[in-house]
Design an enzyme around this catalytic site. Structure first.
Site, PDB file in Angstrom:
ATOM      1  N   TYR A 164      72.467  25.582  22.716  1.00  0.00           N
ATOM      2  CA  TYR A 164      71.057  26.328  22.952  1.00  0.00           C
ATOM      3  C   TYR A 164      70.054  25.121  23.188  1.00  0.00           C
ATOM      4  CZ  TYR A 164      73.189  30.737  22.013  1.00  0.00           C
ATOM      5  OH  TYR A 164      73.881  31.969  22.345  1.00  0.00           O
ATOM      6  N   LYS A 165      70.506  23.986  22.895  1.00  0.00           N
ATOM      7  CA  LYS A 165      69.402  22.878  22.843  1.00  0.00           C
ATOM      8  C   LYS A 165      69.006  22.526  24.400  1.00  0.00           C
ATOM      9  CE  LYS A 165      70.459  20.983  18.456  1.00  0.00           C
ATOM     10  NZ  LYS A 165      70.726  19.902  17.661  1.00  0.00           N
TER      11      LYS A 165
END
Length: 657
Positions: free
Chosen positions: A25-26
């Site tokens: 999710y980064k």
């Protein structure tokens, strides 16, 4: 080029899921280094041809133009990604800053976030022959591939040490770039060093008319089909026979752009979860969104008040209304309104509420026939899942057995799906996907499983009821429309989204690119979704006209029958009313339906009214019934219906019912 992008969470999702430590999710940065071969054969232009589609550029020139176009795209769509161009086999050696360690290697564009000046310089090299001749001079001995790989290793280490995705694109026509076996072993060792560093090597082979590129001679031992950001990602398996061929009427530039665009975006996992087949049997899988609509993304704010435009770095702070004091994050609480009051929760309580359904998981709870899921049940984007050996060894074998069994039995799995912490659980259909091959035998879609969210009862809308006198189609109209549809079939009968880019998005990028490079803003947008009216008229113009005539006739007949029916109904009604003109119709008095009690008397017993109240149906009682109920019990019957309902409920509470 399809308008797709990899999944990135919105700011709201990132704020909501601050506690999630998941690298998928980064924001992931990508570093791409083009390594283009500059040899005598790569610089040779194809023979002259009268074919309009024949190649005019040399292989090196086509590769530079391809890099130029890709740089234009990525400078807008991926502003944080790095890109560089390394020429090898050149007579001149230059790696910037006076470094001449790696012989016959020329760093045309250093690995960095491309700027407008870099794009302009590359365009000048592509368009101006004098500049190209000065740089693109092949050396007599050529460059060792081991030297090229070692040079790429140094560039990635110094320029992009912390990038999650680093890739080397090699464009060459030499399928055996070594002279002795020792050089091949050295090149393989250098390639392994790159893989250990987390880099990926992608090969774009070019065949000459007199020689087909054979990957098995050298590059099969050097290039592996893996993804730098996720080694377990579903990778299309490329054969060793499909190569770009220059000078055969197929534009090399288009082939290179198509091949590089297909690998331009690294595969990034949306989630990594266990797939639970039974309480004691779990395997590891990763989810991917293979296609997603791309929107206009405002990547940053800029300040234009100074001499030079600067990117704004934003910060957020909370302030108290009464004292204007800055409120610290530890002082904040989340609240929800209920009954006019604000109910506050601590962060730990919010976490417990959100995670009450358990940890993220894909849990199979049953199997059903594939036919039990209609096509309209797909109300949200589907997720493609693929096995991963990171957490559970043997997951690929079990996953493959499940996928093949579902295909053979024509079944689908019903699963309980929680994609991540703090997410709402959903019921999904686990649909098996077959491996798909194109006409040339290439794998266009790997085998796997699709997670399709199923709608809840509230998500399904009922069809509106058809009007009584609605127009109905006829068999003749259906036959004529079938002729039209048969003539409007797309080539091969398949709609390919990759051939129809989003015209609005492409127009926005073209204008943005022209402004950044100082070019003239284009006037006419290119829209490939506009129907080809001349082709449509040529194919089925006659059928459409015939359908129009048949429709007008059918419409006229249905209108006549409808008017005749209405006239007949009106005549019958008028006849009934005029049968006895002196007799007036009696005034109908609306009678209220009364519920009788057990003794047969009008009224409702206390137990019956309590049951009606508990079911939430007391508001459906008429005012007359409520007054009768209250009057039999000596209560006041004055006031509006809301007051009567309140009085009835108070009476029932007093009775303990």
């Amino acid at each position: 080029m399809a308008d797709t992008q990899n999944y990135r969470p919105s700011e709201e999702e990132e704020e909501e899921e601050e506690e999630i430590d998941d690298s998928s999710y980064k924001t992931m940065k990508d570093a791409v280094l083009f390594a283009i071969d500059v040899s005598s054969t790569m610089l040779e232009c194809p023979p002259p041809s009268n074919d309009k589609k024949a190649d005019r550029d040399s292989a090196t020139s086509a590769a530079l133009k391809c890099a130029y176009q890709l740089m234009q795209q990525r400078i807008i769509s991926n502003p944080n990604d790095m890109m560089g161009i390394l020429l090898f086999g050149t007579e001149k050696t230059d790696l910037k800053d006076g470094d001449s360690t790696f012989q016959h290697c020329y760093l045309l564009a250093d690995l960095d976030v491309p700027s407008a000046q870099d794009v302009k310089r590359l365009r000048e090299l592509v368009e101006e022959e004098e500049e190209a001749e000065h740089i693109l001079k092949p050396s007599k001995d050529g460059a060792s591939l081991a030297t090229v790989l070692f040079c790429a290793n140094q560039i990635f280490t110094t320029k992009a040490p912390n990038f999650s995705s680093r890739r080397l694109f090699i464009v060459t026509d030499n399928d055996y770039p070594v002279k002795i076996k020792q050089d091949k072993d050295t090149a393989i060792t250098r390639a392994r060093d790159l893989y250990d560093l987390g880099c990926t090597i992608d090969l774009f082979p070019i065949s000459r008319p007199e020689h087909d590129f054979d990957r098995s001679r050298f590059y099969d031992d050097l290039v592996y089909p893996t993804s730098p950001s996720d080694p377990d990602a579903p990778v299309v398996v490329a054969s060793t026979t499909k190569v770009a061929k220059s000078g055969e009427g197929i534009t090399l530039l288009k082939q290179l752009i198509s091949s590089i665009n297909s690998k331009a975006a690294p595969r990034r996992a949306l989630f990594s979860l266990p797939l639970e087949l039974s309480p004691e049997l779990r395997i590891g899988v990763k989810g991917f969104i293979l296609i997603k609509r791309q929107e206009h993304v405002k990547s940053c704010y800029v300040w234009v008040g100074g001499e030079k435009t600067q990117i704004v770095s934003s910060s957020t702070s909370h302030m108290a209304d009464d004292t204007a004091r800055v409120v610290e994050k530890t002082e904040l609480r989340k609240a929800y309104k209920f009954g006019g009051d604000a109910i506050t929760f601590t962060p730990d309580e919010i976490t417990k509420i959100r995670q009450c359904f358990g940890d993220p998981v894909i849990r199979i709870i049953g199997f059903k026939p594939l036919s039990s899921v209609p096509i309209w049940a797909n109300t949200n984007k589907a997720t493609f899942i693929y096995p991963s050996e990171a957490d559970y060894i043997g997951s690929t074998r079990v996953f493959s057995a499940l996928q093949q069994k579902l295909l053979k039995s024509k079944k689908m799995g019903l699963v309980w799906f929680i994609p991540r912490r703090n997410a709402s659980p959903t019921l999904c259909a686990l649909i098996p996907a077959e491996e798909k091959m194109d006409e040339e035998g290439e794998q266009s879609m790997p085998p796997g499983l699709w997670l399709i969210p199923l709608p809840f009862a509230d998500d399904i809308r009922q069809f509106p009821e058809a009007a009584e006198n609605a127009l109905q189609t006829t068999d003749e109209l259906t036959d004529k429309m079938r002729q039209i549809m048969e003539q409007l079939q797309l080539p091969k009968g398949v709609y390919e989204p990759a051939k129809y880019p989003n015209p609005d998005l492409q127009w926005f990028y073209r204008c943005l690119q022209a402004m950044a490079l100082g070019d003239e803003i284009p006037l006419d947008p290119e829209d490939k979704t506009v129907p080809r009216f001349k082709q449509i008229d040529k194919r089925c113009g006659e059928y459409i006209e015939a359908y129009g005539r048949e429709f007008e006739e059918a419409f006229a007949q249905q209108q006549k029958s409808t008017l005749a029916h209405r006239a007949k109904t009106t005549a019958n009604t008028t006849k009934k009313r005029s049968a006895d003109p002196e007799e007036k119709p009696a005034k109908r008095v609306k009678k209220e339906a009364r519920v009788k009690d057990e003794n047969g008397d009008d009224g409702v017993s206390d137990e019956q009214m309590a049951e009606i109240n508990n079911k939430g149906q007391i508001t459906k009682q008429t005012v007359a019934n409520l007054k009768d109920f209250l009057s039999h019990r000596g209560q006041s019957t004055t006031g509006k219906k809301a007051e009567l309902l309140e009085r009835v409920q108070e009476y029932l509470e007093g009775k303990g019912l």
